[in-house]
Structure formats: structure tokens, C-alpha cells
Design a protein around this motif. Structure first.
Motif, PDB file in Angstrom:
ATOM      1  N   ALA A 117     -13.959  53.580 -35.062  1.00  0.00           N
ATOM      2  CA  ALA A 117     -15.298  53.214 -34.587  1.00  0.00           C
ATOM      3  C   ALA A 117     -15.858  54.302 -33.685  1.00  0.00           C
ATOM      4  O   ALA A 117     -17.043  54.649 -33.767  1.00  0.00           O
ATOM      5  CB  ALA A 117     -15.238  51.886 -33.832  1.00  0.00           C
ATOM      6  N   MET A 118     -15.005  54.844 -32.820  1.00  0.00           N
ATOM      7  CA  MET A 118     -15.445  55.897 -31.907  1.00  0.00           C
ATOM      8  C   MET A 118     -15.887  57.128 -32.689  1.00  0.00           C
ATOM      9  O   MET A 118     -16.914  57.741 -32.379  1.00  0.00           O
ATOM     10  CB  MET A 118     -14.298  56.267 -30.954  1.00  0.00           C
ATOM     11  CG  MET A 118     -14.707  57.112 -29.770  1.00  0.00           C
ATOM     12  SD  MET A 118     -13.272  57.632 -28.797  1.00  0.00           S
ATOM     13  CE  MET A 118     -12.577  56.067 -28.322  1.00  0.00           C
ATOM     14  N   ARG A 119     -15.115  57.467 -33.742  1.00  0.00           N
ATOM     15  CA  ARG A 119     -15.427  58.647 -34.536  1.00  0.00           C
ATOM     16  C   ARG A 119     -16.759  58.469 -35.283  1.00  0.00           C
ATOM     17  O   ARG A 119     -17.634  59.327 -35.254  1.00  0.00           O
ATOM     18  CB  ARG A 119     -14.290  58.902 -35.528  1.00  0.00           C
ATOM     19  CG  ARG A 119     -13.893  60.370 -35.639  1.00  0.00           C
ATOM     20  CD  ARG A 119     -12.725  60.562 -36.596  1.00  0.00           C
ATOM     21  NE  ARG A 119     -11.457  60.233 -35.974  1.00  0.00           N
ATOM     22  CZ  ARG A 119     -10.617  59.309 -36.402  1.00  0.00           C
ATOM     23  NH1 ARG A 119     -10.892  58.597 -37.458  1.00  0.00           N
ATOM     24  NH2 ARG A 119      -9.483  59.090 -35.787  1.00  0.00           N
ATOM     25  N   SER A 120     -16.910  57.321 -35.934  1.00  0.00           N
ATOM     26  CA  SER A 120     -18.139  57.090 -36.700  1.00  0.00           C
ATOM     27  C   SER A 120     -19.339  56.959 -35.777  1.00  0.00           C
ATOM     28  O   SER A 120     -20.431  57.458 -36.082  1.00  0.00           O
ATOM     29  CB  SER A 120     -17.993  55.834 -37.563  1.00  0.00           C
ATOM     30  OG  SER A 120     -17.703  54.701 -36.760  1.00  0.00           O
ATOM     31  N   ALA A 121     -19.157  56.305 -34.625  1.00  0.00           N
ATOM     32  CA  ALA A 121     -20.254  56.157 -33.674  1.00  0.00           C
ATOM     33  C   ALA A 121     -20.678  57.525 -33.139  1.00  0.00           C
ATOM     34  O   ALA A 121     -21.877  57.787 -32.970  1.00  0.00           O
ATOM     35  CB  ALA A 121     -19.845  55.242 -32.524  1.00  0.00           C
ATOM     36  N   ALA A 122     -19.713  58.403 -32.882  1.00  0.00           N
ATOM     37  CA  ALA A 122     -20.033  59.735 -32.361  1.00  0.00           C
ATOM     38  C   ALA A 122     -20.862  60.527 -33.369  1.00  0.00           C
ATOM     39  O   ALA A 122     -21.833  61.190 -33.011  1.00  0.00           O
ATOM     40  CB  ALA A 122     -18.753  60.485 -32.013  1.00  0.00           C
ATOM     41  N   VAL A 123     -20.480  60.444 -34.652  1.00  0.00           N
ATOM     42  CA  VAL A 123     -21.237  61.165 -35.681  1.00  0.00           C
ATOM     43  C   VAL A 123     -22.672  60.670 -35.728  1.00  0.00           C
ATOM     44  O   VAL A 123     -23.627  61.459 -35.758  1.00  0.00           O
ATOM     45  CB  VAL A 123     -20.555  60.987 -37.058  1.00  0.00           C
ATOM     46  CG1 VAL A 123     -21.444  61.543 -38.169  1.00  0.00           C
ATOM     47  CG2 VAL A 123     -19.201  61.678 -37.079  1.00  0.00           C
ATOM     48  N   VAL A 124     -22.842  59.343 -35.722  1.00  0.00           N
ATOM     49  CA  VAL A 124     -24.188  58.768 -35.764  1.00  0.00           C
ATOM     50  C   VAL A 124     -24.978  59.148 -34.516  1.00  0.00           C
ATOM     51  O   VAL A 124     -26.156  59.534 -34.597  1.00  0.00           O
ATOM     52  CB  VAL A 124     -24.107  57.231 -35.907  1.00  0.00           C
ATOM     53  CG1 VAL A 124     -25.491  56.609 -35.756  1.00  0.00           C
ATOM     54  CG2 VAL A 124     -23.509  56.859 -37.252  1.00  0.00           C
ATOM     55  N   MET A 125     -24.333  59.055 -33.339  1.00  0.00           N
ATOM     56  CA  MET A 125     -25.030  59.323 -32.078  1.00  0.00           C
ATOM     57  C   MET A 125     -25.539  60.757 -32.016  1.00  0.00           C
ATOM     58  O   MET A 125     -26.713  60.999 -31.715  1.00  0.00           O
ATOM     59  CB  MET A 125     -24.091  59.055 -30.891  1.00  0.00           C
ATOM     60  CG  MET A 125     -23.793  57.591 -30.633  1.00  0.00           C
ATOM     61  SD  MET A 125     -22.929  57.308 -29.064  1.00  0.00           S
ATOM     62  CE  MET A 125     -21.513  58.365 -29.230  1.00  0.00           C
ATOM     63  N   PHE A 126     -24.679  61.711 -32.306  1.00  0.00           N
ATOM     64  CA  PHE A 126     -25.080  63.113 -32.176  1.00  0.00           C
ATOM     65  C   PHE A 126     -26.058  63.521 -33.271  1.00  0.00           C
ATOM     66  O   PHE A 126     -27.016  64.250 -33.011  1.00  0.00           O
ATOM     67  CB  PHE A 126     -23.851  64.018 -32.165  1.00  0.00           C
ATOM     68  CG  PHE A 126     -23.079  63.948 -30.886  1.00  0.00           C
ATOM     69  CD1 PHE A 126     -23.592  64.506 -29.722  1.00  0.00           C
ATOM     70  CD2 PHE A 126     -21.862  63.303 -30.812  1.00  0.00           C
ATOM     71  CE1 PHE A 126     -22.895  64.433 -28.529  1.00  0.00           C
ATOM     72  CE2 PHE A 126     -21.160  63.227 -29.629  1.00  0.00           C
ATOM     73  CZ  PHE A 126     -21.678  63.796 -28.472  1.00  0.00           C
ATOM     74  N   ALA A 127     -25.841  63.039 -34.493  1.00  0.00           N
ATOM     75  CA  ALA A 127     -26.769  63.368 -35.576  1.00  0.00           C
ATOM     76  C   ALA A 127     -28.150  62.791 -35.296  1.00  0.00           C
ATOM     77  O   ALA A 127     -29.173  63.470 -35.478  1.00  0.00           O
ATOM     78  CB  ALA A 127     -26.231  62.836 -36.909  1.00  0.00           C
ATOM     79  N   ALA A 128     -28.206  61.542 -34.830  1.00  0.00           N
ATOM     80  CA  ALA A 128     -29.487  60.903 -34.542  1.00  0.00           C
ATOM     81  C   ALA A 128     -30.197  61.594 -33.384  1.00  0.00           C
ATOM     82  O   ALA A 128     -31.418  61.805 -33.431  1.00  0.00           O
ATOM     83  CB  ALA A 128     -29.275  59.423 -34.219  1.00  0.00           C
TER      84      ALA A 128
END
Length: 412
Positions: free
Chosen positions: A214-225
Motif C-alpha cells: 500500500a505504501m509503495r502504490s500510494a507513493a507512486v500515485v502521490m508523486f505522479a499526481a
């Protein structure tokens, strides 16, 4: 069957990491950060945004590793102190605490700039009201977090559409002259827009901890967004205002609407932007509290600050940080507070990445190399910041070890 029934609930819980973290990152960086970045690099600020995102991603990875090894409040500070020594730990703590105080001042000043009535006292009152809310245990989670997070893209969409709906006014001969040499300073300033990732990667409380997937996927979404939104807004307001007018805009989105002959939307956009920044202000106070509690447990702060309210929150600690932020919000402009916060936190994360590099010396090579990259990027960006911001950061780096040494009688 029991495991299958648990899966949807776990996925829903992990999905909460996205608004929790992204809601802490999108704030004054989107609504205010473009102006001081434009003053430093003009239109070249757009190249600084992905650089800032890369630096923040390295820092997020390092703090995630530190949080696994050192549970509880202030994981990055605790790791630095354990891996690098007492003095580096105190330098990191001092810069982090001042950085979060400056971040609160910038956010409060940003909210005030988007309100119809403008007064530095409003910013100070907003900070103190946030302290009251934090002491009462207010936490924006679940559906409320998603709803609040939705305000930012809604406001951004309105402004972007308005910016491209009408041709910009011609830029006069007084247009700002900038060179690519300002890109590192602009990237350092825009680093402010990515702060808040520690709410996901290194939470102070176990109830806020997410699993690695969850942390990994959330980080990708957060930084990309965040990168995408910053680039879209940056291109749009530069198109409508130009770099020179953008650099002089205390509330860039409102100025862009006025320039695009959409002044009727300023009240709506101003209210939306102010509301969107309120949870980020609360998040900055939570991050200040996290590191301060770890410093307090090491005896580097007076025990007086450990007094707790009925809900267990350290109300004197919150009040001390709030008063400092309120005073700073009255004394400096939001743009100056942004550069000070960014510079302080870049120094803090340089130490955090160095601590993670030592922590991971026998672990995965790519994670260790990302920590090394984070050290280099943070140092370069911090050294490129405006002189007043560097002087303020130097003051925090010197006072932190001095105060800690005086209180504990330990210097190493």
C-alpha cells in the motif's frame, strides 16, 4: 473464506493512504509555491518540478525504511541520531522543527492570501485554531479525506480552463530575464510542494501505518499526481501571466483568473483553495509534533512540553509550535516562509538520507543508492536556495545542538 472477507476491507484501508498522504502534499506548493519559484527561475521553474519530485521520492523511500527500523514518532530523527551520532541528530531535529514551523506559517499565510479580507493577523489566528483542533484530536480520515482532497483538482480545473479560455495580454519589455541557472533554486522551492509524504511513509502512530504494498502504490500515485498537477498549473499560469507577473503574485491562481477576464470566479476559487489548505496545515503540525516528541524523549527539550490533554495530545508542545508559526506568519510573507521551510527540510532530509544509507549498508543495493542520490540532491538544492533561507537554516542547525547540549549536559 475468512482471508477473502478480509481482503476488501484491507484494500479499502490501504486505499486511504492516498488521500492521507496526497492531502498532506498538495497545498501551498500548488497554490503559492509557483510564485517564489518563478522569481528564482522564471519559466525555467517547470524543469525544477520533476527534479524536486525526484528528491522527494528519494526522501520518501529513506523515511519508509527508517520507519520500519525505528517505530514511533520521529523515525527519521531517531535513525539519524542512532546511525550518525548525537550532533547530526540535533542538527536534523532543529532544521526539521523550524522547517515545519515555517511550513505552517506559509500555509496560514497562503490561506489568508486567498481570502477576501487580507491581514497577517488572520494567518496567526488560523494557526492557533489549528492548534486547538489538533489538541482536541481532530483527524481527517476516510471519506472526509477523499472529499477534502477533491477540492484541489476541482480548483485547479477551474483555473486551468480559465487560463486557456482567453489569449493572454502581451508581455511588455519589462519581462523578467532569467536563465537555467535558477533551476536548482526553483527545484528547492518546489520541494515544498511534496512535503507531507512522511504521514504515509513514517507515521507517528501505529494506527496510521500501512503495509509495504500500500505504501509503495500510494507513493507512486502521490508523486505522479503532484508532479502532474504542478506542471499543469505551472504551464497554465505562465501562459496567462508570464514569468514576471507570476513572480509578483501573492495568490497566483486569483491573479491568473483576473488576467483571463474570469474575476467572477475569484471568490469561489479563493474559498476552495483556502479550504483545501486547511488539512495540510493540520498535517504540518502533526509532523512537527512527531519529531518534537522524539526529541523530548531524548531529553533535548524541557519535560514541561510533555504535558498532555485529556485525549493524550501534548498540548504545550503543539502550542509552542503554533505560537512560533503564528509569529512567523505575521513577520514574513508566505513566499519567504516557503523558501525557509524548503531549505530547512532539505537539510533535514539530507541527514535522513545519509542515515538511511548507513542503515541499508548491508541491504538492497538499489535502495541504498537511492538514499545516496537523495543526499546529493538535497545538498545541491539546499545550497541553491536564497541567502535569507540559508541563513535561517544555518541558525537552526547551530541552535539545535547548542540547546540540546545545554539541557542534557551531553555534547556527543
Amino acid at each position: 473464506m475468512a482471508q477473502r472477507s478480509e481482503l476488501p476491507r484491507r484494500l479499502a484501508t490501504d486505499a486511504g493512504a492516498i488521500p492521507f498522504g496526497l492531502g498532506g502534499m498538495l497545498g501551498a506548493g500548488v497554490f503559492l509555491g509557483l510564485a517564489p519559484a518563478s522569481a528564482l527561475a522564471g519559466a525555467w521553474l517547470l524543469l525544477g518540478i520533476p527534479v524536486a519530485g525526484l528528491a522527494a521520492a528519494c526522501c520518501a523511500l529513506s523515511t519508509a525504511e527508517q520507519s520500519v527500523a525505528y517505530r514511533g514518532p520521529g523515525a527519521a530523527y531517531t535513525c539519524i541520531r542512532a546511525q550518525l551520532g548525537v550532533v547530526p541528530g540535533r542538527i536534523a531535529a532543529g532544521t526539521h522543527l523550524l522547517g515545519q514551523v515555517a511550513a505552517m506559517a506559509a500555509l496560514a499565510g497562503g490561506i489568508e492570501a486567498y481570502l477576501p479580507t487580507s491581514s497577517p493577523l488572520i494567518a496567526a489566528v488560523l494557526v492557533l485554531l489549528t492548534v486547538v483542533a489538533a489538541t482536541a484530536g481532530l483527524r481527517i480520515r476516510g471519506g472526509a479525506a477523499w472529499l477534502w482532497l477533491g477540492l484541489t483538482p476541482a480548483v485547479v480545473a477551474l483555473v486551468v480552463l480559465a487560463c486557456w479560455a482567453i489569449a493572454p495580454a502581451p508581455v511588455g519589455s519589462s519581462a523578467q530575464h532569467t536563465t537555467p541557472m535558477g533551476i536548482p533554486a526553483a527545484a528547492g522551492t518546489m520541494f515544498f510542494a511534496f512535503l507531507g509524504f512522511e504521514r504515509v511513509t513514517a507515521p507517528a502512530e501505529e494506527r496510521d501505518r500501512y503495509g509495504r504494498p500500500a505504501m509503495r502504490s500510494a507513493a507512486v500515485v502521490m508523486f505522479a499526481a503532484t508532479v502532474a498537477i504542478l506542471l499543469i498549473v505551472g504551464v497554465s499560469v505562465l501562459h496567462q501571466l508570464g514569468a514576471a507577473r507570476l513572480a509578483l503574485s501573492p495568490a497566483p491562481m486569483l491573479r491568473a483568473l483576473q488576467a483571463a477576464d474570469a474575476a467572477t470566479l475569484t471568490s469561489l476559487v479563493g474559498a476552495g483553495a483556502a479550504l483545501a489548505m486547511l488539512p495540510v496545515l493540520l498535517g504540518a503540525l502533526e509532523l512537527f509534533r512527531s519529531t518534537a516528541l522524539a526529541v523530548l524523549s531524548d531529553g533535548d527539550l524541557p519535560t514541561l512540553f510533555d504535558r498532555r490533554a485529556g485525549g493524550g495530545t501534548p498540548y504545550l508542545l503543539d502550542l509552542g509550535g503554533g505560537l512560533a508559526a503564528a509569529g512567523l506568519a505575521v513577520l514574513v510573507e508566505p513566499g519567504q516562509a516557503i523558501t525557509l521551510a524548503a531549505c530547512c527540510l532539505l537539510v533535514h532530509y539530507a541527514f535522513a538520507n545519509a542515515g538511511a544509507r548507513v542503515l541499508l549498508v548491508n541491504e538492497s543495493t538499489w535502495r541504498m543508492r537511492m538514499a545516496c542520490l537523495g543526499v546529493g540532491l538535497c545538498v545541491i538544492l539546499a545550497m541553491s536556495m536564497p541567502v535569507p533561507a540559508m541563513l535561517g537554516t544555518l541558525g537552526a542547525a547551530v541552535l539545535g545542538p547548542l540547546l540540546g547540549g545545554v539541557l542534557t549536559r551531553r555534547w556527543s
